[in-house]
Design a protein around this motif. Structure first.
Motif, PDB file in Angstrom:
ATOM      1  N   ALA A 103      91.788   2.998  27.378  1.00  0.00           N
ATOM      2  CA  ALA A 103      93.035   2.901  28.129  1.00  0.00           C
ATOM      3  C   ALA A 103      93.566   1.472  28.125  1.00  0.00           C
ATOM      4  N   ALA A 104      92.690   0.489  28.293  1.00  0.00           N
ATOM      5  CA  ALA A 104      93.131  -0.908  28.293  1.00  0.00           C
ATOM      6  C   ALA A 104      93.665  -1.305  26.921  1.00  0.00           C
ATOM      7  N   GLY A 105      93.009  -0.864  25.853  1.00  0.00           N
ATOM      8  CA  GLY A 105      93.478  -1.190  24.512  1.00  0.00           C
ATOM      9  C   GLY A 105      94.821  -0.566  24.207  1.00  0.00           C
ATOM     10  N   ARG A 106      95.023   0.659  24.614  1.00  0.00           N
ATOM     11  CA  ARG A 106      96.318   1.313  24.372  1.00  0.00           C
ATOM     12  C   ARG A 106      97.417   0.674  25.197  1.00  0.00           C
ATOM     13  N   THR A 107      97.081   0.256  26.417  1.00  0.00           N
ATOM     14  CA  THR A 107      98.079  -0.413  27.245  1.00  0.00           C
ATOM     15  C   THR A 107      98.516  -1.706  26.581  1.00  0.00           C
ATOM     16  N   ARG A 108      97.539  -2.463  26.050  1.00  0.00           N
ATOM     17  CA  ARG A 108      97.874  -3.713  25.367  1.00  0.00           C
ATOM     18  C   ARG A 108      98.700  -3.462  24.106  1.00  0.00           C
ATOM     19  N   GLN A 109      98.456  -2.377  23.422  1.00  0.00           N
ATOM     20  CA  GLN A 109      99.219  -2.077  22.212  1.00  0.00           C
ATOM     21  C   GLN A 109     100.659  -1.701  22.536  1.00  0.00           C
ATOM     22  N   ASN A 110     100.872  -1.062  23.662  1.00  0.00           N
ATOM     23  CA  ASN A 110     102.205  -0.563  23.998  1.00  0.00           C
ATOM     24  C   ASN A 110     103.068  -1.582  24.721  1.00  0.00           C
ATOM     25  N   GLN A 111     102.488  -2.679  25.168  1.00  0.00           N
ATOM     26  CA  GLN A 111     103.274  -3.703  25.840  1.00  0.00           C
ATOM     27  C   GLN A 111     103.604  -4.805  24.850  1.00  0.00           C
ATOM     28  N   SER A 112     104.830  -5.287  24.928  1.00  0.00           N
ATOM     29  CA  SER A 112     105.210  -6.390  24.036  1.00  0.00           C
ATOM     30  C   SER A 112     104.620  -7.690  24.579  1.00  0.00           C
TER      31      SER A 112
END
Length: 117
Positions: A103-112
């Motif tokens: 979840a943390a990795g996907r959040t980082r990928q989706n935020q600019s």
């Protein structure tokens, strides 16, 4: 130029050592598998040929029926995963955030990315 020669020498020696050790391990595993084979027993020689396993009236033996039952159960379990949501053991999308790391990795990928000030 002498550093390049030293680097290439060390590369060749290192890779040669790695592949030599891998070849030795491969050879030892082959040797162990040859010695580890079970010896045939009298019970193994007494088993009938597959054609003679059928019962006298052409029916399947209990071992064959059990094997078919296991194959059908495994096939049904595989189809259950591909079926409609009503048949699934979990809802589609429920395993997307299976761990906090994912979840943390996907959040980082989706935020600019923005520079800190």
């Amino acid at each position: 130029m002498e550093n390049l020669g030293f680097g290439l020498t060390m590369t060749v020696l290192g890779m040669g050592l790695v592949f030599t050790v891998l070849a030795l391990i491969w050879g030892m595993l082959n040797l162990l598998t040859r010695f580890d084979r079970p010896e045939p027993t009298a019970a193994d020689e007494a088993t009938p040929a597959p054609e003679a396993v059928l019962m006298a009236d052409g029916q399947l033996t209990p071992d064959e029926v059990a094997a078919i039952a296991v194959a059908v159960a495994v096939h049904a379990a595989a189809l259950r995963r591909e079926a409609a949501p009503a048949m699934r053991s979990y809802w589609p999308g429920s395993l997307l955030f299976a761990s906090r790391w994912v979840a943390a990795g996907r959040t980082r990928q989706n935020q600019s990315w923005q520079r800190r000030r």
